[in-house]
Design an enzyme around this catalytic site. Structure first.
Site, PDB file in Angstrom:
ATOM      1  CB  SER A  13      77.959  99.899  -0.815  1.00  0.00           C
ATOM      2  OG  SER A  13      77.062  99.018  -0.178  1.00  0.00           O
ATOM      3  CG  HIS A  14      76.536 103.152   4.299  1.00  0.00           C
ATOM      4  ND1 HIS A  14      76.388 104.030   3.244  1.00  0.00           N
ATOM      5  CD2 HIS A  14      77.112 103.863   5.302  1.00  0.00           C
ATOM      6  CE1 HIS A  14      76.837 105.223   3.596  1.00  0.00           C
ATOM      7  NE2 HIS A  14      77.288 105.150   4.834  1.00  0.00           N
ATOM      8  CG  ASN A  15      74.603  95.393   1.733  1.00  0.00           C
ATOM      9  OD1 ASN A  15      75.335  94.446   1.971  1.00  0.00           O
ATOM     10  ND2 ASN A  15      73.299  95.269   1.532  1.00  0.00           N
ATOM     11  CB  ALA A  16      78.382  94.389   5.995  1.00  0.00           C
ATOM     12  N   GLY A  17      77.556  93.106   3.186  1.00  0.00           N
ATOM     13  CA  GLY A  17      77.649  92.003   2.248  1.00  0.00           C
ATOM     14  C   GLY A  17      78.161  92.446   0.889  1.00  0.00           C
ATOM     15  CG  ASP A  74      69.798 100.099  -6.893  1.00  0.00           C
ATOM     16  OD1 ASP A  74      69.884 100.357  -5.677  1.00  0.00           O
ATOM     17  OD2 ASP A  74      68.721  99.900  -7.460  1.00  0.00           O
ATOM     18  CG  PHE A 163      74.426  89.730   1.369  1.00  0.00           C
ATOM     19  CD1 PHE A 163      73.700  90.842   0.959  1.00  0.00           C
ATOM     20  CD2 PHE A 163      75.502  89.321   0.587  1.00  0.00           C
ATOM     21  CE1 PHE A 163      74.026  91.522  -0.208  1.00  0.00           C
ATOM     22  CE2 PHE A 163      75.845  89.991  -0.581  1.00  0.00           C
ATOM     23  CZ  PHE A 163      75.099  91.100  -0.970  1.00  0.00           C
ATOM     24  CE1 TYR A 165      63.602  89.223  -0.594  1.00  0.00           C
ATOM     25  CE2 TYR A 165      65.428  90.781  -0.711  1.00  0.00           C
ATOM     26  CZ  TYR A 165      64.093  90.513  -0.481  1.00  0.00           C
ATOM     27  OH  TYR A 165      63.241  91.542  -0.138  1.00  0.00           O
TER      28      TYR A 165
END
Length: 220
Positions: A13-17, A74, A163, A165
């Site tokens: 993942s690149h999503n910081a949250g 995902d 983060f 929604y």
């Protein structure tokens, strides 16, 4: 079920949250954890039409690039009044013209659509968060773990702790949105616990029980 042996584990993942949440969930198990973001690996194109397909694309790409098992998630928001949208395109709804992501814009888009459909009462604003965790090995084998949490969409957004929604999602049985909850409140699970709250924690609980052989206490 293929078991995961202790050693190096890549979080795809690149999503910081998401990385913060995975760090808290994986931390107790003693893996040497790295992420594709820290390794400078590119994000593969998510061309799947299901959470499982996209999770596999990300996990397999990371596993093949590094030679180590990889864990991906995902996830998405499915709104009943919108026929399950945004679903697998949850992150896409936040994309701006310059390629960045603006979840304030995305939450407003969801709210606008709900208003257009006259979905103004809680019973017409039901939704669920879905998370599918994929554990993939470099040889292409994979295991999947799915978690869901039901709730209601509120407006205006409440809280800024989470983060995505999170500020508009009120899980059933709780008085706080995910955006108002601490990480401990949101996930509600640690090794050995019987229950978990968030979709990602529920998926991770299954991963821990099945791939790591962690025994959870019986649910009350």
């Amino acid at each position: 079920m293929r078991m995961l042996e202790k050693g190096k584990l890549i979080v795809a993942s690149h999503n910081a949250g998401k990385l913060r949440e995975f760090d808290g969930l994986i931390g107790p198990f003693g893996f040497e954890v790295s992420s594709v973001a820290a390794l400078g690996l590119p994000e593969p194109d998510e061309t799947g039409t299901t959470f499982e397909e996209n999770a596999y694309i990300k996990a397999l790409a990371a596993a093949k690039a590094t030679g180590f098992p990889a864990l991906s998630d995902d996830s998405g928001l499915m709104v009943d009044a919108l026929d399950g949208e945004p679903g697998v395109y949850t992150a896409n709804w936040a994309e701006t013209e310059d390629g960045k992501r603006d979840f304030d814009m995305a939450m407003q888009k969801v709210e606008n659509l709900l208003q257009e459909k006259g979905a103004t009462t809680p019973d017409k604003r039901k939704a669920r968060f879905v998370s599918v965790i994929c554990l993939a090995w470099p040889d292409g084998e994979a295991e999947y773990f799915r978690g869901e949490v039901e709730g209601t969409l509120v407006w205006p957004p409440r809280g800024n702790i989470g983060f995505g929604y999170d500020p508009v999602f009120l899980p059933d049985g709780y008085g706080k949105t995910f955006g108002e909850m601490t990480a401990e409140e949101k996930h509600g699970w640690k090794p050995g616990d019987a229950s978990a709250l968030s979709h990602r924690a529920r998926a991770f609980k299954l991963f821990a029980e099945k791939a790591l052989n962690v025994v959870s206490a019986p649910a009350e």
